[in-house]
Design a protein around this motif. Sequence first.
Motif, PDB file in Angstrom:
ATOM      1  N   UNK A   1       0.456   9.671   3.048  1.00  0.00           N
ATOM      2  CA  UNK A   1      -0.470  10.339   3.988  1.00  0.00           C
ATOM      3  C   UNK A   1      -0.203  11.832   4.084  1.00  0.00           C
ATOM      4  N   UNK A   2       0.171  12.425   2.946  1.00  0.00           N
ATOM      5  CA  UNK A   2       0.415  13.857   2.901  1.00  0.00           C
ATOM      6  C   UNK A   2       1.777  14.291   3.385  1.00  0.00           C
ATOM      7  N   UNK A   3       2.642  13.343   3.752  1.00  0.00           N
ATOM      8  CA  UNK A   3       3.978  13.667   4.250  1.00  0.00           C
ATOM      9  C   UNK A   3       5.027  13.267   3.220  1.00  0.00           C
ATOM     10  N   UNK A   4       6.104  14.032   3.125  1.00  0.00           N
ATOM     11  CA  UNK A   4       7.150  13.769   2.144  1.00  0.00           C
ATOM     12  C   UNK A   4       7.873  12.459   2.439  1.00  0.00           C
ATOM     13  N   UNK A   5       8.037  11.639   1.417  1.00  0.00           N
ATOM     14  CA  UNK A   5       8.784  10.398   1.569  1.00  0.00           C
ATOM     15  C   UNK A   5      10.274  10.729   1.661  1.00  0.00           C
ATOM     16  N   UNK A   6      10.914  10.243   2.700  1.00  0.00           N
ATOM     17  CA  UNK A   6      12.342  10.480   2.883  1.00  0.00           C
ATOM     18  C   UNK A   6      13.067   9.156   3.054  1.00  0.00           C
ATOM     19  N   UNK A   7      14.369   9.184   2.820  1.00  0.00           N
ATOM     20  CA  UNK A   7      15.216   8.013   3.020  1.00  0.00           C
ATOM     21  C   UNK A   7      15.482   7.841   4.512  1.00  0.00           C
ATOM     22  N   UNK A   8      16.085   6.722   4.919  1.00  0.00           N
ATOM     23  CA  UNK A   8      16.445   6.571   6.335  1.00  0.00           C
ATOM     24  C   UNK A   8      17.370   7.669   6.841  1.00  0.00           C
ATOM     25  N   UNK A   9      18.057   8.355   5.902  1.00  0.00           N
ATOM     26  CA  UNK A   9      18.925   9.473   6.292  1.00  0.00           C
ATOM     27  C   UNK A   9      18.168  10.797   6.355  1.00  0.00           C
ATOM     28  N   UNK A  10      16.840  10.735   6.156  1.00  0.00           N
ATOM     29  CA  UNK A  10      15.944  11.889   6.216  1.00  0.00           C
ATOM     30  C   UNK A  10      16.093  12.833   5.029  1.00  0.00           C
ATOM     31  N   UNK A  11      16.623  12.328   3.925  1.00  0.00           N
ATOM     32  CA  UNK A  11      16.739  13.115   2.698  1.00  0.00           C
ATOM     33  C   UNK A  11      15.529  12.872   1.820  1.00  0.00           C
ATOM     34  N   UNK A  12      15.060  13.936   1.167  1.00  0.00           N
ATOM     35  CA  UNK A  12      14.069  13.793   0.109  1.00  0.00           C
ATOM     36  C   UNK A  12      14.875  13.438  -1.137  1.00  0.00           C
ATOM     37  N   UNK A  13      14.927  12.169  -1.451  1.00  0.00           N
ATOM     38  CA  UNK A  13      15.916  11.670  -2.419  1.00  0.00           C
ATOM     39  C   UNK A  13      15.782  12.293  -3.801  1.00  0.00           C
ATOM     40  N   UNK A  14      14.567  12.677  -4.193  1.00  0.00           N
ATOM     41  CA  UNK A  14      14.374  13.236  -5.533  1.00  0.00           C
ATOM     42  C   UNK A  14      14.790  14.700  -5.622  1.00  0.00           C
ATOM     43  N   UNK A  15      15.089  15.322  -4.495  1.00  0.00           N
ATOM     44  CA  UNK A  15      15.395  16.747  -4.466  1.00  0.00           C
ATOM     45  C   UNK A  15      16.770  16.980  -3.862  1.00  0.00           C
ATOM     46  N   UNK A  16      17.641  17.634  -4.584  1.00  0.00           N
ATOM     47  CA  UNK A  16      19.015  17.848  -4.135  1.00  0.00           C
ATOM     48  C   UNK A  16      19.061  18.827  -2.961  1.00  0.00           C
ATOM     49  N   UNK A  17      19.753  18.421  -1.903  1.00  0.00           N
ATOM     50  CA  UNK A  17      19.979  19.306  -0.769  1.00  0.00           C
ATOM     51  C   UNK A  17      18.782  19.524   0.136  1.00  0.00           C
ATOM     52  N   UNK A  18      17.751  18.658   0.019  1.00  0.00           N
ATOM     53  CA  UNK A  18      16.531  18.837   0.808  1.00  0.00           C
ATOM     54  C   UNK A  18      16.395  17.717   1.835  1.00  0.00           C
ATOM     55  N   UNK A  19      16.262  18.082   3.091  1.00  0.00           N
ATOM     56  CA  UNK A  19      15.961  17.150   4.170  1.00  0.00           C
ATOM     57  C   UNK A  19      14.571  17.501   4.705  1.00  0.00           C
ATOM     58  N   UNK A  20      13.860  16.497   5.183  1.00  0.00           N
ATOM     59  CA  UNK A  20      12.540  16.729   5.787  1.00  0.00           C
ATOM     60  C   UNK A  20      12.406  15.866   7.033  1.00  0.00           C
ATOM     61  N   UNK A  21      11.726  16.376   8.041  1.00  0.00           N
ATOM     62  CA  UNK A  21      11.610  15.647   9.297  1.00  0.00           C
ATOM     63  C   UNK A  21      10.377  16.089  10.063  1.00  0.00           C
ATOM     64  N   UNK A  22      10.133  15.415  11.180  1.00  0.00           N
ATOM     65  CA  UNK A  22       8.976  15.733  11.995  1.00  0.00           C
ATOM     66  C   UNK A  22       7.672  15.394  11.299  1.00  0.00           C
ATOM     67  N   UNK A  23       6.674  16.223  11.517  1.00  0.00           N
ATOM     68  CA  UNK A  23       5.344  15.975  10.969  1.00  0.00           C
ATOM     69  C   UNK A  23       5.299  16.094   9.457  1.00  0.00           C
ATOM     70  N   UNK A  24       6.327  16.696   8.837  1.00  0.00           N
ATOM     71  CA  UNK A  24       6.340  16.885   7.387  1.00  0.00           C
ATOM     72  C   UNK A  24       6.894  15.680   6.647  1.00  0.00           C
ATOM     73  N   UNK A  25       7.491  14.722   7.360  1.00  0.00           N
ATOM     74  CA  UNK A  25       8.212  13.633   6.708  1.00  0.00           C
ATOM     75  C   UNK A  25       7.624  12.265   7.041  1.00  0.00           C
ATOM     76  N   UNK A  26       7.567  11.421   6.016  1.00  0.00           N
ATOM     77  CA  UNK A  26       7.207  10.014   6.215  1.00  0.00           C
ATOM     78  C   UNK A  26       8.515   9.238   6.314  1.00  0.00           C
ATOM     79  N   UNK A  27       9.130   9.309   7.494  1.00  0.00           N
ATOM     80  CA  UNK A  27      10.422   8.659   7.716  1.00  0.00           C
ATOM     81  C   UNK A  27      10.217   7.179   8.021  1.00  0.00           C
ATOM     82  N   UNK A  28      10.979   6.288   7.372  1.00  0.00           N
ATOM     83  CA  UNK A  28      10.809   4.864   7.650  1.00  0.00           C
ATOM     84  C   UNK A  28      11.153   4.528   9.094  1.00  0.00           C
ATOM     85  N   UNK A  29      10.316   3.712   9.709  1.00  0.00           N
ATOM     86  CA  UNK A  29      10.548   3.270  11.086  1.00  0.00           C
ATOM     87  C   UNK A  29      11.374   1.992  11.028  1.00  0.00           C
TER      88      UNK A  29
END
Length: 445
Positions: A274-302
Motif C-alpha cells: 500500500x505504498x509503505x516500505x515493508x519492514x521486519x518486526x524489528x522495523x528494519x528494511x531487511x533488503x537495505x543495510x542500516x535502514x529503519x522505517x516507521x510510522x506512516x512510511x512503514x508497513x510494520x507487521x501487527x
Amino acid sequence: MGAGFAGVACVRRLERKLVPGEAEICLVTPFSYQLYLPLLPQVASGVLTPQSVAVSLRRSKKHRTRIVPGGAIGVDPKAKICVVRKITGEIVDLPYDYIVLAPGSITRTFDIPGLLDNARGMKTLAEAAYIRDHVIAQLDLADASADERERESRLRFVVVGGGYAGTETAASLQRLTDHALRRYPRLDPKQIKWHLIDIAPKLMPELGDRLGRTALGILRKRGIEVSLGVSVAKAGPEEVTFTDGRVLPCRTLIWTAGVAASPLVSTFDADKVRGRLVVSPELRVTALDGVFALGDAAAAPDLTKGGDAICPPTAQHALRQGRTAADNVIAAVRRQPLRRYEHKDLGLVVDLGGRDAVSKPMGVELRGMPAQAVARGYHWSALQTNVAKARVLTNWVLNAVAGDDFVRTGFQAQKPATLHDFEYTDAYLTPDQVREHARTLIARG
C-alpha cells in the motif's frame, strides 16, 4: 528523517540512552517544530492558536542533536548518503551509518477532475490556518453580497472523509460558523450548510457500531448532512459534483480522504505494501543495510493481530515505533540483539467540539462530557513540552470563557493555494537520480 511523532520519539530516546560521544545524531526536518496533528481541527476552528500545536524542537530536545532545516529528497542505501534540500534550496549530502525513515505522509488524492486545484487539505499547520481564514472569508463575502446564487455557494461547505480528521474538522468548523451567526445578522442560519461525505458505508468504523451511530447522531442533530457511500466526481471553483449525481453550489471543499506515504518512500528499490516500505518486526528494511522505517512510511507487521495484518498509520503506533527503532539502532551500534515491535491498543478519542465527543479508552465506550474529558486529557498529556501544555490549556479555558473570534489573519491569498502548494509533493528525486548523484560524489572523492 522526519520530525513527526515517530521521528521525535526516536530522537528523544536516542539522546537519553546513547552515551555522549558514542554516536552523532542528526535530525532532518523542514520545520523547527513537531506538529501535534490531532489538534489541527481546533486550529482551523480557532479554538487553539497555531503556535499551540507547533511544539518547538529546540525546547523538547537536549543539545546533542544537529537539526538540518530541510527535507530528504533521496537516499542511496549502498553509498549510505542522504540527499537533503535545505529550506534555502541548497542541496547537501549527509553520510550515515544508520538512517531512520520517518517522513510521515501526505494527503491521498485520486484522479478526480478539478480536485487538486479546488480542494484544500488538513495535513499541515499552514492548511489549518488557511482554511480558518477561508471559511471566515466566505461568511464575510456572503454577508456583503446581494446575489443569492453567490451567497448559496459561499455558505455551503463540503468535507470529504469520514475518518477522524474529516469528522472532527466538519464538527469543529460547523460549530465555528454556528457561533458566528450572532456576528452576521444579515445571514440566514438556514443558508449555512455543512456536508460530510465518505465512500465507506460507516462513519469511523474503528469506533464500533454503537459509538459510530452516536457520532453520526450528534453531527446530524447539529445540522451537518452526512452522506455515506458517496464521493466527489468533479470539483470546480464554484460547485462540486457528487458520485450520486448531485451538483451543489460550493466554494469550500476540504479533502481528508485518507493519507499516503511520503513520496520519499517511492524512491527506494524495496518491497512495499500500500505504498509503505515493508519492514521486519524489528522495523528494519531487511533488503537495505542500516535502514529503519516507521510510522506512516512503514508497513510494520501487527504482531498483536497476526497473519498479514499491518499496523495502521496512527500517532499511537508512530510514538511507540519511534522508541523501538531508537532501541534497535542503539542495539545495532552496540552489536546487541534487536527487539520486535509489539503494542497494546490504548483506544480511540474523537473530539467533536464543545461538549460533544465519543471515546473508547481501553475498550470502554464513553459519550458526552466524560468522553470529552478523556479526549482532551489524552491530547494534553501527549504534548511533549510543558510550554505546549500550558498554551493549549490556556487556549481551551479562554475559548470556553470568551467564545470564538471571527478574524481573518491574512493567510487568505488572492490566488487559492492548492494541495501541492502546501505539501511539496514534487520535490523528490527518482532512484536513478539518487544513484547518479552518489556516483558523482564518489568520483569527486
